[in-house]
Scaffold this motif. Structure first.
Motif, PDB file in Angstrom:
ATOM      1  N   UNK A  42       0.829  -1.202   0.000  1.00  0.00           N
ATOM      2  CA  UNK A  42       0.000   0.000   0.000  1.00  0.00           C
ATOM      3  C   UNK A  42       0.868   1.258   0.000  1.00  0.00           C
ATOM      4  N   UNK A  44       2.300   1.941  -3.435  1.00  0.00           N
ATOM      5  CA  UNK A  44       1.304   2.428  -4.386  1.00  0.00           C
ATOM      6  C   UNK A  44       0.824   3.826  -3.991  1.00  0.00           C
ATOM      7  N   UNK A  62       3.448   6.233  -5.074  1.00  0.00           N
ATOM      8  CA  UNK A  62       3.421   6.374  -6.528  1.00  0.00           C
ATOM      9  C   UNK A  62       2.214   7.192  -6.971  1.00  0.00           C
ATOM     10  N   UNK A  63       1.077   6.983  -6.293  1.00  0.00           N
ATOM     11  CA  UNK A  63      -0.124   7.724  -6.662  1.00  0.00           C
ATOM     12  C   UNK A  63       0.091   9.219  -6.474  1.00  0.00           C
ATOM     13  N   UNK A 119       7.089  -0.655 -10.594  1.00  0.00           N
ATOM     14  CA  UNK A 119       6.247  -0.527  -9.410  1.00  0.00           C
ATOM     15  C   UNK A 119       5.647  -1.865  -9.023  1.00  0.00           C
TER      16      UNK A 119
END
Lengths: 283, 295
Positions: B223, B226, B229-230, B272
């Motif tokens: 999590x 991500x 990265x988000x 990723x």
């Protein structure tokens, strides 16, 4: 309080009064709470329009996207998990779990970009982004078709990433359930593997999926926000993003309020669903 | 108590775990000293080469005749003529740093709070778990979008915020495991023998929770990767070199993919998910080794 040289003291006082800033803080806070609950969310700093109007024009796009994708992904994921539960330990099952893990590890916005690349740019089946065409058709039927064509790719992105998650969660639950005594009883009664899975195991393994979806609703919404931005989908996600870029705090506040409300409602619904599915909870 | 050598021997039999560990180590190596792997620092404008912008990947000596050698262009170049491979290597730093810091911290805090709440119960349990409930209902990403965009110290803020949001998951799971372990006979036996609370938790409860902690840790790291990265995908990362998410942000912003520049979209995304997958694999392997030892 800032006042320009041309602003007289009475004018400042009047301005303060018109915003309610001359009242004590606790009173201001309750007025604010009251306004919030009655839907007066103030005006956007950026466009100057009431936030309620701006959001109510877009929120349906997000609700359609999130609810459709959750339902479809949950159903497909559950089905795949059940089927792979039947062939536990076989190659097919191993493939299902690895495929879901791989999809689950994709960042959802990247999945969106790749799907755009494949289906919109190379194949040209769907539009690249937006909620409708720049000049949407006026007749209802073509207008709906136009909307669906734009919905397809963002929906597909969210469904794909949702399937990965729900397969992983439900599979774990199914293995737990398959060890239970009632499965042995059902098999001893002479029920077929399919009957055991779909009549008995399905119902019990639904519970963790529902809990997970509800607890994870914030994350699902986050995925929707990102996907909306990739596809310029005219929903709450793009609204939040633009609000951040424009430092539009009232708009952010309202969006955040709505998202929290969504998470709370999702958890409430999960509790109701629990009570319906599991008689033990009703006591 | 399990010895390290025994653990290593068991772990080395896990194929998936070894594969994951290899990938993970490569990324960590990238993050620790990127110049060893890539020549063209994306933060250095001298490494841009506008004349060779948007060049597709090619392994044959791509820019023969120019002063550029090494891996330049092996994964293509972006709209500014920056080497994609170098960007990937340098872009490893932020995800690796943030995710490992934040997941280590949130696991430690979550473990401590879960042990405390589960073992001692009572009012502190009530208080801690209600706080965890509140934290869990707050949607993380929108909150992070807002906080990161108004704050300036990106790395520190993001780490602290992910920790603030993540301890609750670990704490909740650990607590429920502690609650069931606490009722087992060996804990009662230890208590009757007059063993101190601290020792009971350390010697009898903790070993039963460790496997679960690794399970949540893998999800937590995934999590965190991500989430980070988000945020950089939304263009909210303000580090000079950017990361994989930033590369995707530019790919979307300049619509590179619609001009067919797939090499700007695929590599960062694949990296990723490789990072996430390798963490999953390693976590799984550790979990099953611990389970083997337990039985």
């Amino acid at each position: 309080m800032i006042g320009g040289p041309r602003l007289t003291a009475p004018q400042v006082a009047e301005l303060k009064h018109s915003f309610g800033l001359d009242r004590p803080f606790w009173e201001q806070y309750f007025v604010y709470l009251g306004n919030y609950l009655t839907g007066q969310w103030g005006n956007s700093f950026y466009t100057g329009r009431p936030i309620m109007d701006e959001i109510s024009g877009r929120i349906w796009n997000t609700i359609i996207l999130v609810s459709l994708s959750s339902i479809v992904a949950g159903t497909i994921g559950l089905y795949l998990a059940l089927v792979s539960g039947r062939s536990y330990g076989k190659i097919r099952s191993g493939f299902a779990i690895s495929a879901s893990l791989v999809i689950y590890s994709f960042p959802v916005f990247w999945l969106g970009l790749v799907l755009v690349m494949i289906f919109a740019v190379v194949l040209g089946w769907f539009p690249v982004g937006g909620t409708t065409s720049p000049l949407p058709p006026t007749d209802p039927l073509p207008a709906i078709a136009d909307y669906i064509a734009h919905l397809a790719l963002p929906l597909m992105t969210l469904i794909l990433s949702g399937i990965g998650a729900s397969v992983i969660i439900t599979r774990g639950a199914i293995f737990q359930e398959l060890k239970q005594d009632y499965v042995l009883t059902a098999k001893a009664k002479g029920l077929s593997e399919t009957q055991v899975l779909f009549r008995h195991v399905l119902r019990n393994s639904l519970l963790p999926l529902i809990t997970f979806t509800a607890l994870n609703f914030g994350y699902i919404l986050a995925g929707a926000i990102l996907v909306e931005i990739v596809f310029s989908w005219n929903g709450l996600g793009t609204y939040i993003f633009n609000a951040v870029l424009n430092l539009d705090y009232p708009a952010l506040q309202a969006s955040f309020f709505l998202i929290s409300l969504g998470v709370i409602i999702a958890n409430l619904l999960a509790d109701f669903a629990y009570a319906r599915l599991d008689p033990r909870v009703r006591r | 108590m399990l010895s390290l050598r025994f653990f290593v021997r068991r772990f080395s039999k896990q194929k998936g775990g070894l594969l994951g560990l290899t990938i993970l180590l490569i990324f960590v190596a990238f993050a620790v000293y990127p110049p060893a792997f890539a020549k063209y620092d994306p933060a250095d404008p001298k490494s841009y080469f506008v004349g060779q912008a948007l060049a597709p990947p090619s392994w044959s000596s791509f820019f023969q005749g120019s002063s550029r050698t090494g891996f330049y262009g092996s994964l293509g170049t972006d709209q500014l003529g920056r080497d994609v491979f170098s960007q990937i290597v340098y872009g490893t730093q932020t995800p690796v740093l943030i995710t490992f810091l934040s997941s280590a911290a949130s696991i430690l805090i979550g473990l401590l709070i879960g042990l405390l709440a589960g073992y001692f119960g009572g009012r502190s349990d009530e208080l801690l778990m209600r706080t965890a409930d509140i934290v869990l209902t707050i949607p993380l990403l929108p909150l992070l979008i807002i906080l990161v965009s108004v704050n300036s110290n990106y790395l520190l803020d993001l780490t602290v915020l992910i920790v603030l949001a993540w301890w609750a998951w670990t704490a909740r799971l650990v607590r429920s495991q502690v609650l069931s372990t606490k009722e087992r006979a060996f804990v009662d036996a230890a208590r009757v023998l007059g063993v101190r609370n601290f020792t009971i938790v350390r010697r009898h409860i903790l070993p039963n929770v460790v496997s679960l902690v690794f399970a949540t840790a893998t999800i937590g790291v995934a999590y965190a990767v991500i989430t980070q990265a988000s945020l950089s995908f939304l263009g909210l990362e303000n580090s000079a070199r950017g990361s994989w998410g930033t590369m995707l942000f530019y790919a979307l912003k300049f619509a590179s993919f619609s001009t067919g520049a797939w090499w700007l979209v695929l590599p960062p995304g694949i990296c990723l998910s490789l990072l996430v997958l390798s963490v999953f694999l390693v976590g799984n392997a550790i979990e099953s080794v611990i389970d083997q030892i337990g039985t």
